[in-house]
Design a protein around this motif. Structure first.
Motif, mmCIF file in Angstrom:
data_model
loop_
_atom_site.group_PDB
_atom_site.id
_atom_site.type_symbol
_atom_site.label_atom_id
_atom_site.label_comp_id
_atom_site.label_asym_id
_atom_site.label_seq_id
_atom_site.Cartn_x
_atom_site.Cartn_y
_atom_site.Cartn_z
ATOM 1 N N MET A 94 0.817 -1.196 0.000
ATOM 2 C CA MET A 94 0.000 0.000 0.000
ATOM 3 C C MET A 94 0.858 1.257 0.000
ATOM 4 O O MET A 94 0.308 2.351 0.007
ATOM 5 N N GLY A 95 2.147 1.113 0.044
ATOM 6 C CA GLY A 95 3.018 2.285 -0.009
ATOM 7 C C GLY A 95 2.943 3.117 1.250
ATOM 8 O O GLY A 95 2.879 2.595 2.364
ATOM 9 N N PHE A 96 2.912 4.428 1.063
ATOM 10 C CA PHE A 96 2.911 5.363 2.189
ATOM 11 C C PHE A 96 1.669 5.196 3.064
ATOM 12 O O PHE A 96 1.760 5.278 4.296
ATOM 13 N N ILE A 97 0.521 4.941 2.451
ATOM 14 C CA ILE A 97 -0.726 4.766 3.210
ATOM 15 C C ILE A 97 -0.583 3.602 4.196
ATOM 16 O O ILE A 97 -1.069 3.668 5.321
ATOM 17 N N GLY A 98 0.079 2.554 3.801
ATOM 18 C CA GLY A 98 0.272 1.409 4.676
ATOM 19 C C GLY A 98 1.164 1.704 5.880
ATOM 20 O O GLY A 98 1.082 1.025 6.898
ATOM 21 N N TRP A 99 2.003 2.715 5.752
ATOM 22 C CA TRP A 99 2.891 3.091 6.845
ATOM 23 C C TRP A 99 2.245 4.068 7.826
ATOM 24 O O TRP A 99 2.780 4.289 8.915
ATOM 25 N N PRO A 156 -0.424 3.964 9.901
ATOM 26 C CA PRO A 156 -0.666 3.482 11.271
ATOM 27 C C PRO A 156 0.621 3.265 12.063
ATOM 28 O O PRO A 156 0.676 3.564 13.262
ATOM 29 N N VAL A 157 1.653 2.786 11.408
ATOM 30 C CA VAL A 157 2.937 2.556 12.083
ATOM 31 C C VAL A 157 3.528 3.885 12.543
ATOM 32 O O VAL A 157 3.987 4.014 13.684
ATOM 33 N N ILE A 158 3.491 4.876 11.674
ATOM 34 C CA ILE A 158 4.016 6.198 12.022
ATOM 35 C C ILE A 158 3.204 6.811 13.159
ATOM 36 O O ILE A 158 3.757 7.359 14.115
ATOM 37 N N GLY A 159 1.880 6.698 13.061
ATOM 38 C CA GLY A 159 1.011 7.250 14.094
ATOM 39 C C GLY A 159 1.249 6.629 15.457
ATOM 40 O O GLY A 159 1.331 7.326 16.473
ATOM 41 N N VAL A 160 1.360 5.309 15.504
ATOM 42 C CA VAL A 160 1.602 4.616 16.774
ATOM 43 C C VAL A 160 3.002 4.936 17.298
ATOM 44 O O VAL A 160 3.193 5.109 18.508
ATOM 45 N N ALA A 161 3.980 5.042 16.409
ATOM 46 C CA ALA A 161 5.341 5.362 16.839
ATOM 47 C C ALA A 161 5.409 6.756 17.458
ATOM 48 O O ALA A 161 6.037 6.945 18.515
ATOM 49 N N ILE A 162 4.756 7.723 16.828
ATOM 50 C CA ILE A 162 4.741 9.082 17.376
ATOM 51 C C ILE A 162 4.034 9.096 18.727
ATOM 52 O O ILE A 162 4.506 9.712 19.682
ATOM 53 N N TYR A 163 2.900 8.414 18.818
ATOM 54 C CA TYR A 163 2.155 8.356 20.067
ATOM 55 C C TYR A 163 2.990 7.713 21.176
ATOM 56 O O TYR A 163 3.062 8.226 22.291
ATOM 57 N N THR A 164 3.640 6.594 20.870
ATOM 58 C CA THR A 164 4.471 5.906 21.852
ATOM 59 C C THR A 164 5.638 6.781 22.291
ATOM 60 O O THR A 164 5.977 6.834 23.476
ATOM 61 N N TRP A 165 6.241 7.477 21.357
ATOM 62 C CA TRP A 165 7.366 8.347 21.658
ATOM 63 C C TRP A 165 6.955 9.475 22.615
ATOM 64 O O TRP A 165 7.740 9.901 23.461
ATOM 65 N N CYS A 166 5.719 9.943 22.488
ATOM 66 C CA CYS A 166 5.261 11.106 23.258
ATOM 67 C C CYS A 166 4.441 10.751 24.488
ATOM 68 O O CYS A 166 3.865 11.644 25.117
ATOM 69 N N LEU A 167 4.371 9.490 24.867
ATOM 70 C CA LEU A 167 3.548 9.087 26.005
ATOM 71 C C LEU A 167 3.964 9.733 27.327
ATOM 72 O O LEU A 167 3.142 9.879 28.224
ATOM 73 N N THR A 177 -3.247 13.741 16.020
ATOM 74 C CA THR A 177 -2.384 13.538 14.842
ATOM 75 C C THR A 177 -2.345 12.063 14.452
ATOM 76 O O THR A 177 -2.470 11.726 13.265
ATOM 77 N N GLY A 178 -2.197 11.199 15.431
ATOM 78 C CA GLY A 178 -2.201 9.755 15.148
ATOM 79 C C GLY A 178 -3.536 9.289 14.598
ATOM 80 O O GLY A 178 -3.591 8.463 13.682
ATOM 81 N N GLN A 179 -4.624 9.817 15.139
ATOM 82 C CA GLN A 179 -5.952 9.424 14.658
ATOM 83 C C GLN A 179 -6.197 9.911 13.234
ATOM 84 O O GLN A 179 -6.891 9.243 12.466
ATOM 85 N N ILE A 180 -5.646 11.061 12.876
ATOM 86 C CA ILE A 180 -5.764 11.532 11.492
ATOM 87 C C ILE A 180 -5.123 10.519 10.556
ATOM 88 O O ILE A 180 -5.676 10.187 9.503
ATOM 89 N N MET A 181 -3.959 10.013 10.951
ATOM 90 C CA MET A 181 -3.286 9.006 10.124
ATOM 91 C C MET A 181 -4.127 7.736 10.025
ATOM 92 O O MET A 181 -4.237 7.140 8.956
ATOM 93 N N TRP A 182 -4.732 7.340 11.142
ATOM 94 C CA TRP A 182 -5.577 6.146 11.132
ATOM 95 C C TRP A 182 -6.829 6.350 10.286
ATOM 96 O O TRP A 182 -7.266 5.433 9.584
ATOM 97 N N VAL A 183 -7.443 7.525 10.343
ATOM 98 C CA VAL A 183 -8.667 7.738 9.576
ATOM 99 C C VAL A 183 -8.367 7.710 8.075
ATOM 100 O O VAL A 183 -9.158 7.182 7.289
ATOM 101 N N VAL A 184 -7.231 8.244 7.677
ATOM 102 C CA VAL A 184 -6.846 8.175 6.256
ATOM 103 C C VAL A 184 -6.637 6.718 5.853
ATOM 104 O O VAL A 184 -7.124 6.268 4.800
#
Length: 78
Positions: A1-6, A8-19, A33-40
């Motif tokens: 899926m290219g960038f779209i497939g990444w 959720p991974v980017i969103g979760v990584a950012i969220y985990t980093w900022c916990l 921000t993470g949810q925006i990535m998930w909704v897309v």
């Protein structure tokens, strides 16, 4: 899926980093921000139910930010 497939991974990584953020507003902004990535991602997969829940999560975080900022202006601390 290219960038779209990444997304959720980017969103979760950012969220985990900022916990460990101390500021609740910043953490909620990270969550939005993470949810925006998930909704897309979910919308691309035509998973409309998950997209709806993602949007509701974003809405609840926006309301939470509003309440926190309102309380801060009033001088209410937890």
């Amino acid at each position: 899926m290219g960038f779209i497939g990444w997304l959720p991974v980017i969103g979760v990584a950012i969220y985990t980093w900022c916990l460990d953020l101390k500021d609740e507003v910043k953490l909620k902004l990270v969550m939005i921000t993470g949810q925006i990535m998930w909704v897309v991602y979910d919308f691309t997969l035509m998973n409309y139910v998950a997209s709806a829940f993602d949007m509701l999560t974003m809405g609840s975080n926006v309301i939470g930010i509003w309440l926190i900022l309102r309380d801060r202006r009033r001088g209410i601390k937890e």
